[in-house]
Write an enzyme that holds these catalytic residues in place. Structure first.
Site, PDB file in Angstrom:
ATOM      1  N   SER A  68      41.066  46.855  39.117  1.00 21.05           N
ATOM      2  CA  SER A  68      40.519  46.529  37.820  1.00 21.05           C
ATOM      3  C   SER A  68      39.014  46.544  38.226  1.00 21.05           C
ATOM      4  O   SER A  68      38.468  47.448  38.486  1.00 21.05           O
ATOM      5  CB  SER A  68      41.107  45.187  37.609  1.00 21.05           C
ATOM      6  OG  SER A  68      40.615  44.655  36.277  1.00 21.05           O
ATOM      7  N   ASP A 215      45.830  47.816  33.599  1.00 21.46           N
ATOM      8  CA  ASP A 215      45.318  47.216  34.633  1.00 21.46           C
ATOM      9  C   ASP A 215      46.178  47.372  35.768  1.00 21.46           C
ATOM     10  O   ASP A 215      47.292  46.552  35.689  1.00 21.46           O
ATOM     11  CB  ASP A 215      44.869  46.008  34.315  1.00 21.46           C
ATOM     12  CG  ASP A 215      43.947  45.326  35.259  1.00 21.46           C
ATOM     13  OD1 ASP A 215      44.096  45.197  36.535  1.00 21.46           O
ATOM     14  OD2 ASP A 215      42.926  44.366  34.789  1.00 21.46           O
TER      15      ASP A 215
END
Length: 389
Positions: A68, A215
């Site tokens: 991320s 993510d």
């Protein structure tokens, strides 16, 4: 001391020399805190190697892993950016990307428009730069999750990897993925941004196969440290570095451990999102427990009052690696001990949010203060110094 620069393949090669890994957590805009810690690490290693302004963390680390927001930082480090260059870009990126809009409220719609993020990532990495391209100067590992199959995807520029090269049958190798797309996939946090689509196979006369990615923090690897260790050592990943405290150094940097009592840090009131964030915290705690269990670590913390710091519980009686973990506890009492000027409970509580650009200067300061307190030159054993030129 002059040191010899290595190219990507030399960094990743299993050549019997000590190897160094850096792993960077996810955590939204709290990634600016990571940069406060990384600046101290960069300063220590630059001074040790005597190279002045020419030193880069990609010279030292043979594999840089990120999830991320950690993927954004990892990729820029791997391309040779300094920490200060990333800090400046990160501040402007956060302000532009995380602008709240009244038309994007609601549980079923992403909170932010990914168009601005895509534009920023293309400007940073280049629209045509590939994961396996020469612009990436050391080993890079990005964690994402393929939503349509439910599987975590460690995506790397390891040229020996099974899925690195494209194949005549139509499979597109990881090395040919646009770097910005891989990073964007890793940052596609549910409820923050829509998923990212990557074409993974294309064959004349047949249907194009695409994967929907979100993510990597939705997998067990929001903290990618354990995945980096596995990737470097397990046979199937085809790097094959030998294990041992004098052979592997893993440096793991967090984005701040959010206060679990702060409900306002959750991006929506829906219980599903709350449960997901709780699960991510559980996975992060398990990762630290396992890595301390397997390693020699001068930064080992007390896991809890029952387990202690696990120094007496080494797997097979010998450490598999040297391990450093740096992070900031964002609970009120810990923040106040770190910075006595912070006394406003609401201000401290807001630091756990992952999408508050106004918090970035303060979060960076806390990272820098924690680094001054916690990061020491002796943490980095001299046997891991770069080889002389």
């Amino acid at each position: 001391m002059a040191y010899r620069l290595q190219n990507r393949d030399e960094h990743l090669r299993s050549d019997g020399r000590p190897k160094r890994m850096l792993a960077l957590d996810g955590g939204g805009l709290r990634g600016i805190l990571t940069l406060g810690i990384l600046q101290k690490i960069e300063d220590i290693l630059r001074d040790r190697h005597g190279s002045g302004g020419d030193f880069r963390l990609c010279h030292y680390f043979d594999l840089i892993a990120g999830t991320s927001t950690g993927a954004i930082i990892a990729a820029t480090l791997a391309m040779g950016w300094t920490v200060e260059q990333i800090r400046q870009k990160y501040l402007s990126l956060g302000e532009r990307v995380f602008k709240k809009g009244l038309l994007r409220q609601g549980f079923l719609r992403a909170k932010y428009d990914e168009t601005k993020l895509v534009d920023e990532l293309k400007s940073v990495y280049g629209k045509d730069t590939q994961l396996g391209g020469p612009e990436v100067l050391t080993g890079l590992l990005i964690m994402a999750k393929r939503l349509d199959t439910g599987s975590p995807w460690p995506i790397s520029n390891n040229p020996q990897g099974r899925y690195f090269a494209s194949r005549s049958g139509g499979t597109i190798g990881n090395g040919d993925y646009p770097l910005w797309k891989v990073v964007r996939a890793s940052t596609a946090a549910p409820a923050f941004f829509d998923p990212e689509t990557i074409t993974i196979a294309r064959q004349a006369g047949y249907k194009v196969t695409k994967g929907e990615f979100v993510d990597g923090g939705v997998s067990p690897f929001n903290n990618p440290a354990l995945q980096a260790f596995m990737y470097a050592t397990l046979t199937g990943y085809r790097i094959g570095w030998p294990v041992g405290a004098e052979k592997l150094l893993l440096v793991s940097v967090g984005t701040g451990a959010a206060d679990p009592d702060v409900k306002g840090s959750i991006i929506t009131a829906k219980q599903a999102v709350s449960a997901l964030l709780s699960l991510m915290n559980d996975c992060a705690s398990l990762q630290e427990t396992l890595l301390q269990w397997m390693s020699s670590s001068p930064t080992a913390r007390e896991i809890d009052r029952e387990l202690g710091d696990l120094r007496q519980d080494l797997v097979a009686g010998a450490p598999l690696l040297s391990y450093l973990r740096y992070n900031v506890d964002l609970r009120k009492a810990s923040v106040e001990r770190l910075d006595s000027t912070l006394t406003n409970p609401e201000e401290i509580e807001s630091l756990s949010a992952m999408d508050a650009p106004e918090n970035m200067p303060l979060l960076h300061r806390l990272g820098a203060l924690a680094a001054e307190r916690d990061v020491k030159g002796v943490d980095f054993p001299s046997l891991f110094d770069l080889p002389a030129d």
